[in-house]
Design an enzyme around this catalytic site. Structure first.
Site, PDB file in Angstrom:
ATOM      1  N   TYR A 205      20.454   7.132 -49.653  1.00  0.00           N
ATOM      2  CA  TYR A 205      20.548   6.626 -48.278  1.00  0.00           C
ATOM      3  C   TYR A 205      20.817   7.782 -47.305  1.00  0.00           C
ATOM      4  CZ  TYR A 205      22.607   4.331 -44.169  1.00  0.00           C
ATOM      5  OH  TYR A 205      22.901   3.940 -42.886  1.00  0.00           O
TER       6      TYR A 205
ATOM      7  N   SER B  87      23.437   8.189 -39.190  1.00  0.00           N
ATOM      8  CA  SER B  87      24.659   7.770 -39.892  1.00  0.00           C
ATOM      9  C   SER B  87      25.545   8.946 -40.287  1.00  0.00           C
ATOM     10  CB  SER B  87      24.234   7.022 -41.162  1.00  0.00           C
ATOM     11  OG  SER B  87      25.323   6.883 -42.032  1.00  0.00           O
TER      12      SER B  87
ATOM     13  N   GLU C 249      26.910   9.095 -42.953  1.00  0.00           N
ATOM     14  CA  GLU C 249      26.610   9.342 -44.374  1.00  0.00           C
ATOM     15  C   GLU C 249      25.757  10.609 -44.532  1.00  0.00           C
ATOM     16  OE1 GLU C 249      27.839   7.406 -46.912  1.00  0.00           O
ATOM     17  OE2 GLU C 249      26.682   8.279 -48.545  1.00  0.00           O
TER      18      GLU C 249
END
Ligand code: NAP
Ligand code: G4F
Length: 322
Positions: free
Chosen positions: A151, A125, A127
């Site tokens: 996360y 990801s 992120e």
């Protein structure tokens, strides 16, 4: 006929990936978790029930992975399973690390021991980058990873495990670092679908306002349908390696709201209320990915634009809500 095993098959991406792989002649198998209301769980793959085969399992349960891999003996494994909500990860950090990192370790161990000839895709990801941005305003494979959420941290550990297993055991294991991707099947607690659904409810007189968190963060939003095609290209490249998948354009949450409300002939400023509940302890402020490599080397091209994707989501909610 190639066999693909998808973890997270009933999620947004799992459902689009299943449809795509079936359309090009794959046998599709999936892992699903037991939930108390099974109808909620299978709505995205209802139309595929006769065409795919699912098994109960959980990536935190190594025995269940061993059983499924032994039974299916897949050619391709797509690990899409995750606790995928960034804000929720602040509330359940150990659970997030357990699923998103240790779950991936379980999968890699089973893959190495049971079907090492298969190819493995890990849903990494954007992120993971946190607030690192290259001087030209993009994130790419060389951008440092400084995650800003449990996360993001969990996905960095999984990303490194995949790289390590590829190098140590000569496995065809790749990470796709995907930037945000949405669709009408997106969970309604992610910002795009929350804004679209909320705006349609306001338009239809069912709601007076919409509560959101940070309106100034920017995201690079593409469509899940386009991104699952990238996953397949990544696994079908001869060399296992990591790739960036993104549109290369970004918008703020405020711009998203302006577009959606404007399409419904409303002024978003009259309806959006900021609620601290939706502000994160640390915010990732800006994402814009450089996907030039996957376009040049694998020929990937998105079919949707931001506008056509959001329009599709608006049309769906307009039909769904009477
Ligand atoms: P999603 O709709 O939340 O789907 C996640 C799937 O994982 C669901 O099917 C969920 O099942 C399953 N799952 C969760 N925990 C599991 C466990 N312990 N064992 C087995 N299955 C489990 O997410 P998505 O948007 O499709 O994203 C797919 C993957 O890409 C995720 O790994 C996500 O982190 C990653 N990713 C997504 C984006 C994006 O913008 N969408 C961007 C980059 C990376 P339940 O229904 O039972 O919860
Ligand atoms: O839609 P979001 O919750 O997505 P976020 O946090 O960017 O994460 C998604 O993309 C990642 C890839 O970069 C995936 F790995 C991850 O699995 C997930 O799919 O939030 C987008 C932005 C954030 O800046 C958030 O603070 O919208 C902002 N926001 C403002 N108000 C809100 C809200 N987000 C949500 N979910 N709800 C709000 O009310």
């Amino acid at each position: 006929m190639k066999k693909a095993l998808i973890t997270g098959i009933n999620g947004q991406d799992g459902s689009y990936l299943s449809e795509y792989l079936l359309s090009i002649g794959y046998e599709v198998y999936g892992m699903i978790r037991r939930q108390s209301v099974s109808e909620n769980q299978s709505y995205r793959i209802q139309n595929l029930n006769q065409k795919i085969k699912t098994f109960y399992g959980d990536i935190t349960d190594k025995k269940s992975i061993d059983n499924i891999l032994s039974e299916v003996n897949p050619n391709e494994i797509y690990n899409l399973a995750a606790m995928s909500h960034v804000r929720v990860s602040f509330e359940v950090p150990s659970f997030t690390i357990n699923v998103n990192s240790l779950g991936v370790l379980n999968l890699l161990e089973a893959y190495k021991d049971i079907c090492p000839e298969a190819r493995f895709y890990q849903a990494s990801s954007s992120e993971m980058f946190g607030n690192s941005i290259d001087s030209d305003g993009f994130q790419r494979l060389t951008t440092p990873m400084n995650p800003t959420s449990p996360y993001g941290c969990s996905k960095v550990l999984a990303y490194n495990l995949v790289n390590h297993y590829r190098n140590a055991y000569d496995l065809h294991a790749s990470n796709g670092i995907l930037f945000n991707h949405e669709s009408p099947r997106r969970g309604t607690n992610f910002v795009t679908n929350k804004v679209v659904k909320g705006a349609v409810e306001i338009k239809k007189g069912l709601k007076k306002n919409l509560e959101l968190g940070n309106l100034d963060s920017s995201r690079d939003w593409g469509h899940s349908y386009d991104y699952v095609r990238a996953m397949h290209l990544i696994l079908n490249n001869k060399q296992p390696r990591n790739w960036i998948v993104a549109t290369g354009e970004n918008r703020t949450v405020r711009e998203l709201c302006a577009y959606v409300f404007d399409r419904l002939e409303l002024n978003y400023e009259n309806y959006i209320i900021q609620n601290k509940k939706f502000i994160r302890p640390e915010e990732l402020k800006y994402l814009k990915g450089d996907a030039s490599e996957i376009k040049e080397k694998l020929g990937w091209q998105p079919e949707y634009t931001f506008n056509t994707m959001i329009d599709e989501m608006i049309d769906l909610w307009m039909r769904k809500i009477s």
